[in-house]
Design an enzyme around this catalytic site. Structure first.
Site, mmCIF file in Angstrom:
data_model
loop_
_atom_site.group_PDB
_atom_site.id
_atom_site.type_symbol
_atom_site.label_atom_id
_atom_site.label_comp_id
_atom_site.label_asym_id
_atom_site.label_seq_id
_atom_site.Cartn_x
_atom_site.Cartn_y
_atom_site.Cartn_z
ATOM 1 N N LYS A 69 0.698 -1.280 -0.067
ATOM 2 C CA LYS A 69 0.046 -0.152 0.011
ATOM 3 C C LYS A 69 0.843 1.229 0.038
ATOM 4 C CE LYS A 69 -3.733 2.458 2.537
ATOM 5 N NZ LYS A 69 -4.800 2.143 3.652
ATOM 6 N N PHE A 153 -13.774 0.731 4.087
ATOM 7 C CA PHE A 153 -13.641 2.018 4.498
ATOM 8 C C PHE A 153 -12.026 2.240 5.037
ATOM 9 C CE2 PHE A 153 -18.149 3.990 5.867
ATOM 10 C CZ PHE A 153 -18.683 3.317 4.603
ATOM 11 N N ASP A 154 -11.505 3.313 4.398
ATOM 12 C CA ASP A 154 -9.951 3.556 4.281
ATOM 13 C C ASP A 154 -9.561 4.865 4.608
ATOM 14 O OD1 ASP A 154 -7.146 3.206 4.278
ATOM 15 O OD2 ASP A 154 -7.370 2.692 2.006
ATOM 16 N N THR A 155 -9.022 4.966 5.954
ATOM 17 C CA THR A 155 -8.591 6.525 6.341
ATOM 18 C C THR A 155 -7.254 6.790 5.797
ATOM 19 O OG1 THR A 155 -7.934 5.788 8.385
ATOM 20 C CG2 THR A 155 -10.252 6.597 8.075
ATOM 21 N N SER A 157 -6.544 6.316 2.625
ATOM 22 C CA SER A 157 -6.564 6.615 1.060
ATOM 23 C C SER A 157 -7.575 7.663 0.564
ATOM 24 C CB SER A 157 -6.490 5.453 0.199
ATOM 25 O OG SER A 157 -7.451 4.784 0.206
#
Length: 473
Positions: A69, A153-155, A157
């Site tokens: 990532k 849910f991705d804080t 990106s």
């Protein structure tokens, strides 16, 4: 065309070992926080367990995913572990063998600890990203009439991208698709495309549409929805997940030539409060709340720290740590200085800390060792009373319960049958910052508060803040 990727942003940052300024903590009684928008909306989104999630190799898969990532090359020993897992999963065949050979985790042929990987080389993972499935997802409605897709849910990106009717059949595996032609409100954003490149050289890209997106009953019109025309193998195998909802800052959105706003940014003017919270849980689905604070989910006051959003992440400063004790007695040793920068990332499952903290913590566990045969820190699953780890964020003490460090079975599919357990705390050596992932959020109720003018202020502060409070594990 060349695009700026999250990976490019990350590797250009200075190493986190540089001393960070002491964070200023402001304690706030949650009852003192009131709505900022008359008639504003609020909603709760509950996670759903991904029944397709595979437990085998959960630890090294999670660690390799962090490298991928953030654009860093995967250590060679971890490449070997992933290659072995790929064979066990039989990704080119039908199924996972029911009884793969167990590895000798706590000894080598000569009976000594294997220690660190002595091979200084690094490598790429050409096929193993197929192992990177997601354990918990959340429902998101896109289009008119609404189409429900399960997303992560991705804080860490800032893109809302999905598998769609434009995704090649060869890159689908039973995914729920966003059918663009079936939505009467979908509009192509002409001249715009998106592209994300990962650390293994793979990537995802495609076209951009504006459409209605609804989460928890709150709708945003003309939200940028990134339709995948090319998908990294990282996502193809996990057919329960149809994409991501990025919740970091708009500045790292990957749409070209004009970056697009996240769902959170676009929804701010309709929310009762300019914030969302993450309430992740151990071994069960958690939830995200938008526009309100649920005081039943945590204890005590909220402890707010400034966010440095310069690089597009929810970045904050940490002073140090203390060791010893466990959740039953709450004891702790003296504070050890270890200033570092960290980001709050719900898209990362592990707690990635500076090497000095990781080594000091596992020194408290008699059986712990950093084992190249499994690609990270492991310990005997029979260890009892695992010590807590306390992270000092200014005056706030974030206690990570020892039981959360027992992250995953290392040699079988269950804790009951596994000899070794994979640690939920791993080393962030080589990373530009520490990454506070889900192991942290499972012990700390966390609120992400937007700054003035939508939360995308730059520099140290910029108005955006993170709030922490302890909660039951």
């Amino acid at each position: 065309m060349k695009f700026t990727s999250i990976a490019t942003t990350v590797v250009s940052l200075v190493p986190f070992a540089i001393a960070a300024p002491r964070p200023r903590v402001v304690q706030v009684n949650p009852s003192d926080l009131t709505s900022t928008a008359l008639g504003g909306k609020s909603f709760k989104v509950s996670q759903v367990y991904n029944s397709n999630f595979r437990q085998r190799g959960k630890g090294p898969r999670a660690l390799a995913k962090v490298y991928q990532k953030y654009g860093l090359r995967v250590p060679q020993n971890l490449v070997k572990v992933l290659s072995s897992l790929r064979e066990e999963f039989d990704l080119d065949g039908q199924h996972l063998p029911s009884n793969p050979a167990k590895r000798p985790f706590f000894s080598t042929a000569n009976g000594t600890s294997p220690g660190n990987d002595t091979d200084p080389g690094t490598g790429e993972v050409p096929a193993t990203p197929e192992l990177f499935d997601v354990e918990y997802l959340a429902p998101v409605e896109i289009g008119t009439p609404p189409q429900t897709l399960m997303l992560n849910f991705d804080t860490g990106s800032s893109d809302l991208w999905v598998f769609s009717s434009e995704t090649p059949v060869t890159q689908q595996d039973g995914h729920t698709l966003y059918n663009i032609n079936a939505s009467t409100t979908a509009q192509r954003l002409e001249g715009h495309i998106w592209s994300i490149t990962y650390g293994d050289g793979s990537g995802s890209s495609g076209n951009v549409y504006l459409d209605t997106v609804s989460i928890g009953g709150v709708s945003v019109d003309n939200q940028a929805v990134e339709s995948a025309t090319r998908v990294s193998p990282s996502f193809t195998r996990d057919n329960a997940s149809s994409g991501l909802v990025g919740l970091a800052f708009d500045s790292i959105n990957q749409v070209y030539p004009t970056k697009q706003k996240t769902f959170f940014t676009n929804a701010l003017e309709t929310l009762a409060m300019p914030l969302f919270s993450a309430n992740l849980k151990k071994s069960e689905p958690g939830n995200y709340n938008f526009g309100f604070i649920d005081q039943t989910e945590f204890t005590g006051p909220l402890n707010f720290v400034d966010v440095n959003s310069t690089d597009g992440f929810w970045q904050f400063s940490v002073d140090g740590f203390s060791l010893g004790g466990n959740s039953s007695n709450g004891s702790s040793s003296a504070v050890i200085d270890a200033p570092h920068e960290a980001i709050a990332d719900t898209g990362t499952t592990l707690l990635m800390l500076p090497g000095e903290i990781t080594s000091a913590y596992y020194a408290q566990i008699p059986s712990a060792l950093e084992n190249p045969l499994i690609g990270g820190w492991i310990f005997d699953c029979n260890e009892t009373n695992l010590p807590d780890l306390t992270l000092h964020i200014g005056e706030y003490k974030a206690v990570i319960a020892g039981e959360l460090v027992k992250f995953a079975p290392a040699d079988t599919d269950s804790f009951e049958t596994s000899e070794a357990c994979y640690g939920g705390v791993q080393s962030a050596e080589g990373f530009p910052f520490a990454i506070y992932g889900d192991v942290f959020f499972k012990s700390q109720w966390t609120v992400f508060q937007a700054g003035v003018g939508g939360g995308n202020g730059t520099g140290a502060g910029g108005g955006a803040k993170l709030g922490f409070a302890p909660k039951p594990v």
